[in-house]
Design an enzyme around this catalytic site. Structure first.
Site, PDB file in Angstrom:
ATOM      1  N   GLU A  18      29.998  35.628  45.356  1.00  0.00           N
ATOM      2  CA  GLU A  18      30.717  36.323  44.275  1.00  0.00           C
ATOM      3  C   GLU A  18      29.748  37.156  43.435  1.00  0.00           C
ATOM      4  O   GLU A  18      28.547  37.190  43.687  1.00  0.00           O
ATOM      5  CB  GLU A  18      31.451  35.310  43.379  1.00  0.00           C
ATOM      6  CG  GLU A  18      32.641  34.647  44.042  1.00  0.00           C
ATOM      7  CD  GLU A  18      33.710  34.234  43.036  1.00  0.00           C
ATOM      8  OE1 GLU A  18      33.633  34.632  41.860  1.00  0.00           O
ATOM      9  OE2 GLU A  18      34.636  33.506  43.442  1.00  0.00           O
ATOM     10  N   ARG A 101      31.903  23.618  35.247  1.00  0.00           N
ATOM     11  CA  ARG A 101      30.905  24.635  35.560  1.00  0.00           C
ATOM     12  C   ARG A 101      31.438  25.990  35.111  1.00  0.00           C
ATOM     13  O   ARG A 101      32.634  26.175  34.913  1.00  0.00           O
ATOM     14  CB  ARG A 101      30.605  24.688  37.058  1.00  0.00           C
ATOM     15  CG  ARG A 101      31.763  25.182  37.928  1.00  0.00           C
ATOM     16  CD  ARG A 101      31.261  25.554  39.312  1.00  0.00           C
ATOM     17  NE  ARG A 101      32.304  25.912  40.264  1.00  0.00           N
ATOM     18  CZ  ARG A 101      32.849  27.115  40.389  1.00  0.00           C
ATOM     19  NH1 ARG A 101      32.504  28.095  39.547  1.00  0.00           N
ATOM     20  NH2 ARG A 101      33.764  27.341  41.315  1.00  0.00           N
ATOM     21  N   ASN A 103      32.416  29.932  35.730  1.00  0.00           N
ATOM     22  CA  ASN A 103      32.948  30.704  36.840  1.00  0.00           C
ATOM     23  C   ASN A 103      32.592  32.175  36.605  1.00  0.00           C
ATOM     24  O   ASN A 103      31.423  32.489  36.435  1.00  0.00           O
ATOM     25  CB  ASN A 103      34.452  30.466  37.005  1.00  0.00           C
ATOM     26  CG  ASN A 103      34.943  30.884  38.378  1.00  0.00           C
ATOM     27  OD1 ASN A 103      34.283  30.637  39.381  1.00  0.00           O
ATOM     28  ND2 ASN A 103      36.110  31.510  38.444  1.00  0.00           N
ATOM     29  N   GLU A 121      36.490  22.077  41.455  1.00  0.00           N
ATOM     30  CA  GLU A 121      37.691  21.959  42.278  1.00  0.00           C
ATOM     31  C   GLU A 121      37.602  20.781  43.249  1.00  0.00           C
ATOM     32  O   GLU A 121      36.551  20.543  43.843  1.00  0.00           O
ATOM     33  CB  GLU A 121      37.917  23.252  43.055  1.00  0.00           C
ATOM     34  CG  GLU A 121      38.252  24.436  42.163  1.00  0.00           C
ATOM     35  CD  GLU A 121      38.235  25.734  42.916  1.00  0.00           C
ATOM     36  OE1 GLU A 121      39.291  26.408  42.975  1.00  0.00           O
ATOM     37  OE2 GLU A 121      37.174  26.093  43.442  1.00  0.00           O
ATOM     38  N   ASN A 154      38.527  33.647  35.157  1.00  0.00           N
ATOM     39  CA  ASN A 154      38.211  34.581  36.235  1.00  0.00           C
ATOM     40  C   ASN A 154      38.064  36.009  35.727  1.00  0.00           C
ATOM     41  O   ASN A 154      37.383  36.239  34.749  1.00  0.00           O
ATOM     42  CB  ASN A 154      39.258  34.456  37.354  1.00  0.00           C
ATOM     43  CG  ASN A 154      38.639  33.971  38.650  1.00  0.00           C
ATOM     44  OD1 ASN A 154      37.565  34.423  39.044  1.00  0.00           O
ATOM     45  ND2 ASN A 154      39.301  33.057  39.327  1.00  0.00           N
ATOM     46  N   ASP A 204      42.446  36.724  40.904  1.00  0.00           N
ATOM     47  CA  ASP A 204      41.064  36.242  40.886  1.00  0.00           C
ATOM     48  C   ASP A 204      40.170  37.276  40.201  1.00  0.00           C
ATOM     49  O   ASP A 204      40.329  37.566  39.035  1.00  0.00           O
ATOM     50  CB  ASP A 204      40.632  35.955  42.334  1.00  0.00           C
ATOM     51  CG  ASP A 204      39.420  35.051  42.434  1.00  0.00           C
ATOM     52  OD1 ASP A 204      38.450  35.278  41.706  1.00  0.00           O
ATOM     53  OD2 ASP A 204      39.443  34.119  43.257  1.00  0.00           O
TER      54      ASP A 204
END
Length: 255
Positions: A18, A101, A103, A121, A154, A204
């Site tokens: 990512e 955590r 993202n 997750e 996100n 997302d």
């Protein structure tokens, strides 16, 4: 639309890649492998990919004015010195939530680093709900908490006039907008500009193009949608369309 050539620039496999960021000074492309726990950098001149391993899930990377990088690492904002391959904690959040955590994260036009947290997750998009928050790392290294009760923090971006902040909490299935004060970094007046149905898949990552339209990747949906934040209208595509995409982080650095 002009034709676009798509080329694979690296053969390395990522567990969860990512946060692509173009570093103009270094003529290189950065990204992270979240669960692989590494920050990667592709050099456009040599074609080589280098990686720095870190000690926790690393979810986003931003350019630092000093020439190095800032990363979101576990629940920390941290400085990464590339040559030394060293990481130094700047600030930590969510100290009372050991399972959290960071993202997605992105730098605003004034050099503030916005990033949000989530619970780890159990499997994709399945996690303990409402454990995350949205934060900003300011140039003086102080941290501002904007709100909590987030599921999966996100996509983030700003309108071309910098007066609106766009944000996605994935499991809300909504693309939201806030009034934005560039001078102070404050956000307010939250509202939904587009609500996805569950069959449309999970919103997302997000970026803005040179026409002020938002591009939202739909997780597990095989498509990207282009939204007009003024009208709520959208176009859908099975592939990325690059002709208008703005490199919205390329020149933005954490101060």
């Amino acid at each position: 639309m002009s034709s676009v050539k798509i080329e694979c620039i690296g053969s390395d496999r990522y567990r969860l890649g990512e946060s692509p960021v173009w570093d103009e000074k270094q003529n290189s492309l950065l990204c992270v492998d979240i669960t692989g726990r590494k920050v990667c950098r592709w050099d456009a001149a040599s074609g080589q990919v280098q990686a720095v391993s870190v000690d926790a899930p690393v979810s986003s990377v931003a350019l630092w004015k000093s020439g190095d990088y800032v990363i979101t690492l576990g629940t920390r904002f941290a400085a990464l010195k590339w040559k030394e391959q060293s990481v130094t904690t700047i600030a930590q959040v969510d100290r009372d939530k050991a399972n959290n955590r960071f993202n997605d994260g992105k730098v605003d036009p004034a050099g503030r680093y916005f990033a949000g947290t989530m619970a780890e997750e159990i499997r994709p998009a399945v996690l303990e709900r409402h454990q995350g928050s949205l934060y900003t790392l300011c140039p003086d290294h102080s941290v501002v908490k904007h709100f909590d009760q987030v599921d999966i923090s996100n996509g983030l971006d700003w309108s071309l006039d910098h007066k609106t902040f766009f944000y996605i909490d994935s499991l809300s299935y909504s693309v939201d907008a806030f009034d934005y004060d560039l001078q102070t970094g404050k956000i307010g007046n939250r509202r939904s500009i587009y609500k996805l149905e569950k069959e449309e898949s999970i919103p997302d990552g997000m970026c803005i193009d040179t026409e002020g339209k938002l591009w939202v990747a739909c997780y597990d949906g095989g498509r990207v949608i282009r939204l007009d934040p003024e009208t709520g209208g959208f176009q859908s595509s099975q592939v990325w369309i690059f002709s208008h995409l703005q490199e919205d982080i390329a020149h933005l650095r954490v101060l």
